[in-house]
Enzyme design. Structure first.
Site, mmCIF file in Angstrom:
data_model
loop_
_atom_site.group_PDB
_atom_site.id
_atom_site.type_symbol
_atom_site.label_atom_id
_atom_site.label_comp_id
_atom_site.label_asym_id
_atom_site.label_seq_id
_atom_site.Cartn_x
_atom_site.Cartn_y
_atom_site.Cartn_z
ATOM 1 N N GLY A 46 51.168 46.589 49.578
ATOM 2 C CA GLY A 46 50.499 45.337 49.258
ATOM 3 C C GLY A 46 49.917 45.400 47.856
ATOM 4 O O GLY A 46 49.642 46.498 47.343
ATOM 5 N N GLN A 51 44.358 43.173 40.933
ATOM 6 C CA GLN A 51 44.698 44.577 40.662
ATOM 7 C C GLN A 51 45.519 44.731 39.382
ATOM 8 O O GLN A 51 45.591 45.817 38.819
ATOM 9 C CB GLN A 51 45.462 45.198 41.845
ATOM 10 C CG GLN A 51 44.619 45.307 43.108
ATOM 11 C CD GLN A 51 45.399 45.949 44.235
ATOM 12 O OE1 GLN A 51 46.081 45.260 44.980
ATOM 13 N NE2 GLN A 51 45.321 47.259 44.351
ATOM 14 N N CYS A 88 44.576 52.431 48.719
ATOM 15 C CA CYS A 88 44.701 51.276 47.825
ATOM 16 C C CYS A 88 45.302 51.748 46.512
ATOM 17 O O CYS A 88 44.918 52.807 46.004
ATOM 18 C CB CYS A 88 43.315 50.673 47.600
ATOM 19 S SG CYS A 88 43.308 49.270 46.477
ATOM 20 N N LEU A 89 46.222 50.965 45.962
ATOM 21 C CA LEU A 89 46.849 51.350 44.686
ATOM 22 C C LEU A 89 45.821 51.431 43.559
ATOM 23 O O LEU A 89 46.057 52.096 42.559
ATOM 24 C CB LEU A 89 47.952 50.349 44.319
ATOM 25 C CG LEU A 89 49.194 50.374 45.230
ATOM 26 C CD1 LEU A 89 50.129 49.216 44.883
ATOM 27 C CD2 LEU A 89 49.937 51.702 45.111
ATOM 28 N N HIS A 130 43.026 43.299 53.778
ATOM 29 C CA HIS A 130 42.742 44.097 52.581
ATOM 30 C C HIS A 130 42.999 43.259 51.316
ATOM 31 O O HIS A 130 42.176 43.259 50.394
ATOM 32 C CB HIS A 130 43.625 45.354 52.623
ATOM 33 C CG HIS A 130 43.481 46.281 51.472
ATOM 34 N ND1 HIS A 130 42.997 47.579 51.599
ATOM 35 C CD2 HIS A 130 43.790 46.149 50.157
ATOM 36 C CE1 HIS A 130 43.005 48.157 50.414
ATOM 37 N NE2 HIS A 130 43.496 47.323 49.525
ATOM 38 N N GLU A 131 44.131 42.525 51.305
ATOM 39 C CA GLU A 131 44.453 41.718 50.117
ATOM 40 C C GLU A 131 43.498 40.539 49.977
ATOM 41 O O GLU A 131 43.070 40.215 48.863
ATOM 42 C CB GLU A 131 45.897 41.207 50.164
ATOM 43 C CG GLU A 131 46.980 42.275 50.267
ATOM 44 C CD GLU A 131 46.807 43.465 49.352
ATOM 45 O OE1 GLU A 131 46.184 43.342 48.274
ATOM 46 O OE2 GLU A 131 47.270 44.548 49.717
ATOM 47 N N HIS A 134 40.439 41.695 48.334
ATOM 48 C CA HIS A 134 40.630 41.829 46.880
ATOM 49 C C HIS A 134 40.377 40.502 46.167
ATOM 50 O O HIS A 134 39.783 40.462 45.090
ATOM 51 C CB HIS A 134 42.065 42.265 46.569
ATOM 52 C CG HIS A 134 42.275 43.759 46.540
ATOM 53 N ND1 HIS A 134 41.515 44.607 45.768
ATOM 54 C CD2 HIS A 134 43.203 44.542 47.161
ATOM 55 C CE1 HIS A 134 41.953 45.859 45.935
ATOM 56 N NE2 HIS A 134 42.968 45.847 46.778
#
Ligand code: ZN
Length: 161
Positions: A46, A51, A88-89, A130-131, A134
């Site tokens: 994702g 990000q 998380c990236l 999660h997204e 963000h």
């Protein structure tokens, strides 16, 4: 298409509330394509626009069942509860145990501006939540708790979202 830089750790763009998308144009399609390419390149499941430094309400998810594109997503229903490791990236090399609803229904627009509903379970539900976090300037580290006794044994591979 292009691979964009993923901002990490204390980058201010990760902590801002994103603005809704208003124009469903070529530029938006390019952004979504770039986000998908960036996510796949980083081997995440994702990615949210903040990000890569874009403060708009756009996210992409692919937990192995194909790409889901979310524009202006809104959670409309959640149920169940599931704890699992999350990564998380934007926080490489880290994971944490997070309890979230296990089924999530949301409403979002596609790149053509058409509204749709989508229900996800398990990892997909986790990625959707999660997204959406963000897009409101929140990161999963705020939600990390101690895993229950014995959790290590049941541990899956963590996925960066
Ligand atoms: Zn993330």
């Amino acid at each position: 298409m292009a691979i964009r830089r993923i901002f990490t750790d204390n980058a201010p763009c990760l902590y801002k509330v994103c603005r809704p998308v208003e124009k469903f144009d070529k530029r938006l399609s390019e952004l979504i394509d770039d986000m998908a390419e960036t996510m796949y390149d980083a081997e995440g499941v994702g990615l949210a626009a903040p990000q890569i430094g874009i403060l708009r309400r756009v996210a992409v998810i692919d937990c192995g069942d194909g790409l889901i594109e979310l524009i202006n997503p809104k959670i409309i229903e959640t149920s169940g509860e599931e704890g699992d490791l999350e990564g998380c990236l934007s926080f490489p090399e880290r994971t944490g145990y997070v309890v979230r609803p296990s089924v999530v229904k949301l409403q979002a627009y596609d790149r053509n501006g058409d509204l749709f509903e989508y229900t996800g379970e398990g990892l997909v539900a986790r990625a959707m939540l999660h997204e959406c976090d963000h897009l409101d300037g929140h990161v999963y580290l705020e939600k990390v708790t101690e895993p229950p006794e014995g959790f290590e044994d049941a541990m899956d591979d963590e996925d960066d979202i």
